[in-house]
Design an enzyme around this catalytic site. Structure first.
Site, PDB file in Angstrom:
ATOM      1  N   SER A  67       0.953  -1.155  -0.175  1.00 18.64           N
ATOM      2  CA  SER A  67       0.018  -0.035   0.119  1.00 18.64           C
ATOM      3  C   SER A  67       0.890   1.269  -0.073  1.00 18.64           C
ATOM      4  O   SER A  67       1.928   1.191   0.498  1.00 18.64           O
ATOM      5  CB  SER A  67      -0.958   0.031   1.224  1.00 18.64           C
ATOM      6  OG  SER A  67      -1.772  -0.966   1.106  1.00 18.64           O
TER       7      SER A  67
HETATM    8  N1  SAH Z   1      -1.362  -4.528   4.026  1.00 23.43           N
HETATM    9  C1  SAH Z   1      -0.542  -4.733   2.641  1.00 23.43           C
HETATM   10  C2  SAH Z   1      -1.209  -4.542   1.522  1.00 23.43           C
HETATM   11  C3  SAH Z   1      -1.630  -5.831   0.933  1.00 23.43           C
HETATM   12  S1  SAH Z   1      -2.636  -5.781  -0.694  1.00 23.43           S
HETATM   13  C4  SAH Z   1       0.762  -3.677   2.844  1.00 23.43           C
HETATM   14  O1  SAH Z   1       1.183  -3.561   4.177  1.00 23.43           O
HETATM   15  O2  SAH Z   1       1.251  -3.016   1.888  1.00 23.43           O
HETATM   16  C5  SAH Z   1      -3.758  -6.839  -0.224  1.00 23.43           C
HETATM   17  C6  SAH Z   1      -3.353  -8.176   0.063  1.00 23.43           C
HETATM   18  O3  SAH Z   1      -4.685  -9.000   0.435  1.00 23.43           O
HETATM   19  C7  SAH Z   1      -2.631  -8.995  -0.911  1.00 23.43           C
HETATM   20  O4  SAH Z   1      -1.444  -9.587  -0.295  1.00 23.43           O
HETATM   21  C8  SAH Z   1      -3.498 -10.329  -1.241  1.00 23.43           C
HETATM   22  O5  SAH Z   1      -2.980 -11.338  -1.260  1.00 23.43           O
HETATM   23  C9  SAH Z   1      -4.261 -10.311   0.171  1.00 23.43           C
HETATM   24  N2  SAH Z   1      -5.825 -11.104   0.175  1.00 23.43           N
HETATM   25  C10 SAH Z   1      -6.828 -10.964  -0.894  1.00 23.43           C
HETATM   26  N3  SAH Z   1      -7.636 -11.580  -0.329  1.00 23.43           N
HETATM   27  C11 SAH Z   1      -7.472 -12.203   0.855  1.00 23.43           C
HETATM   28  C12 SAH Z   1      -8.186 -12.940   1.757  1.00 23.43           C
HETATM   29  N4  SAH Z   1      -9.377 -13.440   1.530  1.00 23.43           N
HETATM   30  N5  SAH Z   1      -7.652 -13.258   3.127  1.00 23.43           N
HETATM   31  C13 SAH Z   1      -6.214 -12.967   3.292  1.00 23.43           C
HETATM   32  N6  SAH Z   1      -5.700 -11.966   2.224  1.00 23.43           N
HETATM   33  C14 SAH Z   1      -6.136 -11.652   1.183  1.00 23.43           C
END
Ligand code: SAH
Length: 228
Positions: A67
């Site tokens: 993010s």
């Molecule tokens: N929080 C992160 C951004 C992650 S992007 C940061 O610190 O930068 C969103 C993430 O959500 C991705 O890694 C994706 O694999 C995960 N994701 C999507 N659906 C999900 C689910 N149902 N359970 C857990 N993770 C999920």
């Protein structure tokens, strides 16, 4: 995490000053947490030079992203984390946002047990995030769980704060149930016009839930049982 020895400290300080000037960072605690966590330790190695640009960064070939700093700052301000709060994050990615949440709930990072529980569905990213967090000694405060976070993480519920970092079709009912009275949740939800909005969901001391739309955002889609 000794800032004096960190070659990126100056770049990070400048980025955070910019976020303060833009009004995204409002509180001293969020400012401190973002200054403390070296974002360059959580990006994919080929993105190192962009670590302190205010943009989301690709996580290798996983199709997922780290993010943008302004989004992490905005969500952290809305969550209003208090020391000792128990936090659930859905979507660990590289672990950057979870690391900032760890500082907010436990500024000395000396908690005897985890306070941040972060669920990630992509196996490669689970391993990447665990490595990143362990390298900085944050694995005591942050526990990474491999699984479908769209249904929350019942084993440690309820939570004071829930941060969802992937866009959902609607607010998953289990997440509402796993929020404590007086708890706060931030979650991007897709509208019928394919636009995403960041929602702030609050539960009062009587368990009544209210939702405030904080405006348009862009996140990767939430997968799993309550996702797309
Ligand atoms: N929080 C992160 C951004 C992650 S992007 C940061 O610190 O930068 C969103 C993430 O959500 C991705 O890694 C994706 O694999 C995960 N994701 C999507 N659906 C999900 C689910 N149902 N359970 C857990 N993770 C999920």
């Amino acid at each position: 995490m000794d800032n004096a020895l960190d070659p990126y400290f100056e770049k990070r300080r400048r980025l955070i000053e910019q976020l303060v000037k833009e009004g995204v960072i409002k509180s001293e605690k969020v400012k401190k947490a973002l200054l403390r966590i070296p974002r360059h330790e959580f990006v994919w190695p080929d993105q190192l030079e962009h670590a302190y640009n205010d943009i989301p960064l690709p996580l290798g070939d996983t199709n997922q992203t780290v993010s943008a700093p302004h989004m992490v700052a905005l969500m952290n301000e809305l969550l209003d984390v208090k020391e000792g709060d128990k936090i659930l994050e859905v979507g660990t990615g590289g672990g950057y946002h979870a690391a900032t949440l760890a500082v907010l709930t436990c500024p000395n990072l000396d908690s005897p047990r985890p306070l941040v529980f972060t669920v990630e569905i992509n196996h490669k990213l689970v391993e990447f995030a665990r490595r990143n967090l362990a390298r900085l000694g944050l694995d005591r405060v942050v526990k990474v769980i491999e699984g479908d976070g769209s249904k929350g993480y019942l084993e440690e519920a309820p939570y004071d704060c829930i941060s969802v970092t992937a866009a959902a079709p609607r607010i998953p009912q289990p997440l509402i149930e796993q929020l404590k009275p007086n708890g706060r949740m931030v979650i991007p939800v897709q509208s019928e016009f394919f636009e995403q909005n960041l929602l702030l969901v609050r539960k009062d001391d009587k368990g009544r839930v209210s939702t405030t739309n904080m405006g348009p955002v862009i996140f990767v889609p939430l997968r799993g049982e309550y996702g797309f």
